[in-house]
Design an enzyme around this catalytic site. Structure first.
Site, PDB file in Angstrom:
ATOM      1  N   SER A   7       0.740  -1.078  -0.006  1.00  0.00           N
ATOM      2  CA  SER A   7       0.035  -0.098  -0.094  1.00  0.00           C
ATOM      3  C   SER A   7       0.899   1.300  -0.026  1.00  0.00           C
ATOM      4  CB  SER A   7      -0.828   0.158   1.197  1.00  0.00           C
ATOM      5  OG  SER A   7      -0.105  -0.458   2.406  1.00  0.00           O
ATOM      6  N   GLU A   9       1.209   5.633   0.762  1.00  0.00           N
ATOM      7  CA  GLU A   9       0.376   6.665   1.543  1.00  0.00           C
ATOM      8  C   GLU A   9       0.808   8.122   0.974  1.00  0.00           C
ATOM      9  OE1 GLU A   9       0.630   6.468   5.742  1.00  0.00           O
ATOM     10  OE2 GLU A   9       1.201   8.540   6.081  1.00  0.00           O
ATOM     11  N   ARG A  98      -4.820   8.700  17.024  1.00  0.00           N
ATOM     12  CA  ARG A  98      -5.011  10.013  17.776  1.00  0.00           C
ATOM     13  C   ARG A  98      -4.590  11.341  17.097  1.00  0.00           C
ATOM     14  NH1 ARG A  98      -1.273  11.414  22.822  1.00  0.00           N
ATOM     15  NH2 ARG A  98       0.037  12.051  21.053  1.00  0.00           N
ATOM     16  N   ASP A 100      -1.505  14.378  16.629  1.00  0.00           N
ATOM     17  CA  ASP A 100      -0.804  15.077  17.467  1.00  0.00           C
ATOM     18  C   ASP A 100      -1.493  16.969  17.126  1.00  0.00           C
ATOM     19  OD1 ASP A 100       0.920  13.564  18.695  1.00  0.00           O
ATOM     20  OD2 ASP A 100       1.864  13.251  16.662  1.00  0.00           O
ATOM     21  N   HIS A 140       6.483   4.728  20.906  1.00  0.00           N
ATOM     22  CA  HIS A 140       5.834   6.063  20.623  1.00  0.00           C
ATOM     23  C   HIS A 140       6.784   7.106  21.620  1.00  0.00           C
ATOM     24  CE1 HIS A 140       3.152   9.323  20.904  1.00  0.00           C
ATOM     25  NE2 HIS A 140       2.850   9.070  19.626  1.00  0.00           N
ATOM     26  N   PHE A 207      12.143  14.368  10.395  1.00  0.00           N
ATOM     27  CA  PHE A 207      11.032  13.507  10.993  1.00  0.00           C
ATOM     28  C   PHE A 207      11.138  12.395  11.964  1.00  0.00           C
ATOM     29  CE2 PHE A 207       9.086  13.640   6.145  1.00  0.00           C
ATOM     30  CZ  PHE A 207       8.509  15.090   6.312  1.00  0.00           C
ATOM     31  N   HIS A 257       4.015  -1.049   3.628  1.00  0.00           N
ATOM     32  CA  HIS A 257       3.066   0.259   3.631  1.00  0.00           C
ATOM     33  C   HIS A 257       4.085   1.389   3.068  1.00  0.00           C
ATOM     34  CE1 HIS A 257       0.000   3.230   4.080  1.00  0.00           C
ATOM     35  NE2 HIS A 257       0.940   3.693   4.912  1.00  0.00           N
TER      36      HIS A 257
END
Ligand SMILES: Cc1cc2nc3c(=O)[nH]c(=O)nc-3n(C[C@H](O)[C@H](O)[C@H](O)COP(=O)(O)OP(=O)(O)OC[C@H]3O[C@@H](n4cnc5c(N)ncnc54)[C@H](O)[C@@H]3O)c2cc1C
Length: 276
Positions: A7, A9, A98, A100, A140, A207, A257
């Site tokens: 896939s 993005e 969620r 940011d 995370h 990033f 992905h």
């Protein structure tokens, strides 16, 4: 065993020029026959219309489209309306996050964590959507501890997720360990590695700093050493990321992905090297 799937993005473009560029990127990547294309969503709803427009365009081109939906800063009613719009337009795949909140922007809203969003989507729409959630093999950045983060991931899956996409990583062992740990806690859904092609040193470091992905020292040092030599950065990045994908595929991952950043070149080059 389920066939592995791929896939891509994209993010919703902000200008007419960006929209045109993305159409061109899509035309090139569509020939690789991805299972679906996902489109990011600015936290707090900043790209709500752009995400919808992009997703509908992809769908009209005959490719399955999966909008991302982040809940931070949102109300239940707001999310309900977005879900209804997707449902009315025949969208059946969603990436639930969620998000940011951009600093200085608004209230936290009625959802605190992604598991609450997944629960809400299931309660409101039953089995209509295939729900993806995010996973973090290197944890995370805001997690209290690796264990706590893993348990939160499990909670999100148990709330009704069908599969997961990971944050990008360059350490495959972190991914393998994360998957083993999740399986030990009863998670059975596919956990698909997110792949970040390397084309730009400073952007990659920025990033990675934000999202908590580790760029191994030897990779960072080599990239830094190329200075402004973009060709060498691309060539080295292609070697590193192709080797990562080869290792993942030979270990039997459910798919890959690609974070394309709306460009076709690097993803296509990896694809060709992998002889997919
Ligand atoms: C594949 C992928 C796609 C993404 N797409 C987007 C996008 O389109 N738009 C966007 O804005 N961002 C996107 N992001 C970034 C993502 O929104 C951020 O990483 C965000 O900080 C966390 O989102 P989450 O859904 O993983 O949050 P959560 O799963 O809610 O986790 C966030 C943090 O809270 C902790 N936590 C979770 N549940 C609980 C709980 N019940 N109690 C206490 N602590 C808890 C977790 O351990 C973690 O530290 C994406 C990330 C990935 C990996």
């Amino acid at each position: 065993m389920q066939e592995r799937y791929f896939s891509f993005e994209f993010f919703p473009p902000k200008t007419a020029e960006g929209t045109e560029k993305l159409r061109n990127t899509r035309a090139q990547l569509a020939t690789l026959r991805p299972k679906y294309i996902s489109v990011t969503f600015g936290a707090g709803g900043t790209t709500q219309q752009g995400t919808l427009d992009t997703v509908l365009e992809i769908q009209r081109e005959g490719i399955e489209a999966a909008p991302h939906l982040s809940c931070v800063g949102s109300t239940r009613e707001g999310i309900r309306q977005i879900l209804a719009t997707y449902k009315d337009n025949g969208i059946r795949h969603i990436v639930a996050l969620r998000g940011d909140m951009p600093s200085g922007m608004g209230e936290i809203g009625e959802f605190r964590y992604a598991n609450e969003l997944v629960e809400f989507i299931r309660a409101e729409t039953g089995d209509w959507f295939h729900i993806e959630v995010a996973a973090y093999p290197e944890y995370h950045p805001q997690a209290k501890s690796p264990r706590h983060d893993l348990e939160n991931f499990v909670r999100k899956v148990n709330a009704g997720a069908d599969s997961a996409i990971t944050q990008y990583f360059f350490n495959p062992d972190a991914y393998f360990r994360f998957v083993d740990d999740a399986r030990a806690l009863g998670v059975e859904v596919p956990i698909v590695p997110g792949i970040m092609p390397i084309t730009n040193y400073s952007q990659l470091m920025r990033f990675s700093e934000m999202c908590g992905a580790e760029v191994p020292r030897w990779v960072a040092k080599r990239l830094e050493g190329f200075g402004d030599d973009r060709e060498s950065i691309r060539a080295f990045g292609l070697d590193v990321v192709t080797a990562l994908c080869e290792r993942l595929l030979s270990a039997g991952v459910p798919g890959l992905h690609f974070y394309t950043l709306n460009a076709a070149g690097a993803t296509k080059a990896i694809w060709q090297r992998l002889k997919l």
